[in-house]
Design a protein around this motif. Structure first.
Motif, PDB file in Angstrom:
ATOM      1  N   SER A 148       1.760  41.983  41.431  1.00 18.88           N
ATOM      2  CA  SER A 148       3.027  41.934  40.696  1.00 18.88           C
ATOM      3  C   SER A 148       2.959  41.045  39.463  1.00 18.88           C
ATOM      4  O   SER A 148       3.696  41.253  38.505  1.00 18.88           O
ATOM      5  N   TRP A 149       2.089  40.048  39.452  1.00 23.35           N
ATOM      6  CA  TRP A 149       1.993  39.101  38.355  1.00 23.35           C
ATOM      7  C   TRP A 149       0.988  39.539  37.280  1.00 23.35           C
ATOM      8  O   TRP A 149       0.752  38.841  36.312  1.00 23.35           O
ATOM      9  N   CYS A 150       0.433  40.723  37.419  1.00 20.87           N
ATOM     10  CA  CYS A 150      -0.632  41.231  36.545  1.00 20.87           C
ATOM     11  C   CYS A 150      -0.028  42.051  35.395  1.00 20.87           C
ATOM     12  O   CYS A 150       0.522  43.125  35.639  1.00 20.87           O
TER      13      CYS A 150
ATOM     14  N   ILE B  73       3.261  51.856  48.702  1.00 24.78           N
ATOM     15  CA  ILE B  73       2.695  50.564  48.329  1.00 24.78           C
ATOM     16  C   ILE B  73       2.256  49.899  49.627  1.00 24.78           C
ATOM     17  O   ILE B  73       3.065  49.714  50.543  1.00 24.78           O
ATOM     18  N   LEU B  74       0.993  49.565  49.695  1.00 22.58           N
ATOM     19  CA  LEU B  74       0.444  48.900  50.871  1.00 22.58           C
ATOM     20  C   LEU B  74       0.203  47.435  50.535  1.00 22.58           C
ATOM     21  O   LEU B  74      -0.106  47.089  49.395  1.00 22.58           O
ATOM     22  N   LEU B  75       0.351  46.590  51.534  1.00 21.78           N
ATOM     23  CA  LEU B  75       0.154  45.151  51.357  1.00 21.78           C
ATOM     24  C   LEU B  75      -1.266  44.791  51.756  1.00 21.78           C
ATOM     25  O   LEU B  75      -1.599  44.771  52.943  1.00 21.78           O
ATOM     26  N   GLY B  76      -2.086  44.544  50.753  1.00 27.33           N
ATOM     27  CA  GLY B  76      -3.476  44.195  51.000  1.00 27.33           C
ATOM     28  C   GLY B  76      -3.631  42.712  51.261  1.00 27.33           C
ATOM     29  O   GLY B  76      -2.706  41.923  51.105  1.00 27.33           O
ATOM     30  N   ASP B  77      -4.784  42.350  51.636  1.00 32.66           N
ATOM     31  CA  ASP B  77      -5.138  40.960  51.891  1.00 32.66           C
ATOM     32  C   ASP B  77      -6.573  40.786  51.410  1.00 32.66           C
ATOM     33  O   ASP B  77      -7.049  41.578  50.595  1.00 32.66           O
ATOM     34  N   ILE B  78      -7.252  39.824  51.929  1.00 39.10           N
ATOM     35  CA  ILE B  78      -8.635  39.588  51.503  1.00 39.10           C
ATOM     36  C   ILE B  78      -9.509  40.799  51.815  1.00 39.10           C
ATOM     37  O   ILE B  78     -10.452  41.100  51.082  1.00 39.10           O
TER      38      ILE B  78
ATOM     39  N   VAL C 229       6.142  41.875  45.757  1.00 39.14           N
ATOM     40  CA  VAL C 229       5.762  43.289  45.752  1.00 39.14           C
ATOM     41  C   VAL C 229       6.998  44.165  45.922  1.00 39.14           C
ATOM     42  O   VAL C 229       7.164  45.166  45.220  1.00 39.14           O
ATOM     43  N   GLN C 230       7.886  43.786  46.837  1.00 37.90           N
ATOM     44  CA  GLN C 230       9.116  44.549  47.039  1.00 37.90           C
ATOM     45  C   GLN C 230       9.977  44.518  45.779  1.00 37.90           C
ATOM     46  O   GLN C 230      10.507  45.552  45.358  1.00 37.90           O
ATOM     47  N   ASP C 231      10.097  43.346  45.151  1.00 34.95           N
ATOM     48  CA  ASP C 231      10.862  43.232  43.906  1.00 34.95           C
ATOM     49  C   ASP C 231      10.264  44.127  42.818  1.00 34.95           C
ATOM     50  O   ASP C 231      10.987  44.807  42.093  1.00 34.95           O
ATOM     51  N   PHE C 232       8.947  44.129  42.728  1.00 38.57           N
ATOM     52  CA  PHE C 232       8.241  44.957  41.748  1.00 38.57           C
ATOM     53  C   PHE C 232       8.515  46.441  42.013  1.00 38.57           C
ATOM     54  O   PHE C 232       8.848  47.191  41.089  1.00 38.57           O
ATOM     55  N   ALA C 233       8.373  46.852  43.260  1.00 42.48           N
ATOM     56  CA  ALA C 233       8.601  48.257  43.627  1.00 42.48           C
ATOM     57  C   ALA C 233      10.028  48.676  43.307  1.00 42.48           C
ATOM     58  O   ALA C 233      10.261  49.791  42.813  1.00 42.48           O
ATOM     59  N   ASP C 234      10.987  47.807  43.553  1.00 43.28           N
ATOM     60  CA  ASP C 234      12.384  48.109  43.244  1.00 43.28           C
ATOM     61  C   ASP C 234      12.609  48.180  41.731  1.00 43.28           C
ATOM     62  O   ASP C 234      13.269  49.102  41.239  1.00 43.28           O
TER      63      ASP C 234
ATOM     64  N   PRO D 162      -0.454  47.626  56.084  1.00 45.11           N
ATOM     65  CA  PRO D 162       0.984  47.874  56.259  1.00 45.11           C
ATOM     66  C   PRO D 162       1.646  48.215  54.923  1.00 45.11           C
ATOM     67  O   PRO D 162       1.220  47.737  53.869  1.00 45.11           O
ATOM     68  N   ASP D 163       2.701  49.037  55.004  1.00 47.71           N
ATOM     69  CA  ASP D 163       3.486  49.320  53.808  1.00 47.71           C
ATOM     70  C   ASP D 163       4.625  48.303  53.718  1.00 47.71           C
ATOM     71  O   ASP D 163       4.700  47.359  54.515  1.00 47.71           O
ATOM     72  N   LEU D 164       5.527  48.494  52.780  1.00 44.84           N
ATOM     73  CA  LEU D 164       6.604  47.523  52.564  1.00 44.84           C
ATOM     74  C   LEU D 164       7.599  47.461  53.718  1.00 44.84           C
ATOM     75  O   LEU D 164       8.327  46.488  53.857  1.00 44.84           O
TER      76      LEU D 164
END
Length: 185
Positions: free
Chosen positions: A78-80, A128-133, A115-120, A54-56
């Protein structure tokens, strides 16, 4: 998986990714040309497989949307710190090369809100896609052996991988690969 354990694993991945990136930067470029980085080792895919995240906005996005483009696929969080350093470059290059069928796509290994805060904050102009494991597993299949972040690859139209890069990437490392892919396609 518990959030603290997941955060610990992710932090370890960033540290390993940064160390790998520094090690790659320390080698003279003659010994490590971009083409050599694209050669898959045992267990790595040589082509981007189909994937969907999924995207944002919550819309499911599929890799086949970019199958006919030069794809710059970036796994990040975002923390990287190296991810924050390279994002302005990606925004700039997406703007510069968008009419030449170059598509940047970020897969965040992170929670939606940061992620949304970072993108903004960075005015990200690409999906931007929301990845998982599953996204961590995909990055490993694509050559990110230690699952460090960031991890970037470039694939030509049709999905053949022409560059794999662990750690932060610079303009000097990425732009010549994009220009060559544009000439070839």
């Amino acid at each position: 998986m518990k959030p603290k354990l997941l955060l610990g694993i992710a932090l370890l991945g960033v540290l390993l990714g940064g160390a790998i990136g520094l090690a790659l930067k320390a080698k003279p470029s003659v010994q490590n040309p971009p083409a050599a980085q694209a050669v898959p080792s045992k267990g790595q895919l040589d082509k981007v497989p189909e994937f969907s995240y999924p995207d944002l906005e919550g819309k499911q996005r599929q890799s086949k949307e970019w199958a006919n483009d030069i794809l710059v696929l970036n796994f990040w969080a975002s923390w990287c710190p190296p991810c924050r350093e390279e994002t302005p470059l990606f925004v700039e290059l997406q703007e510069q090369y968008q009419h030449q069928k170059v598509r940047f796509v970020g897969i965040a290994i992170d929670d939606p809100e940061p992620v949304q805060d970072f993108a903004d904050t960075y005015a990200v102009n690409y999906p931007i896609l929301l990845g998982d494991i599953r996204a961590s597993k995909l990055s490993r299949q694509l050559g990110n052996r230690f699952e460090g972040l960031p991890f970037t690859l470039v694939a030509e139209p049709g999905g053949r991988i022409i560059l794999r890069h662990a750690g932060g990437i610079s303009r000097e490392q990425l732009e010549p690969v994009l220009q060559q892919a544009i000439k070839s396609s």
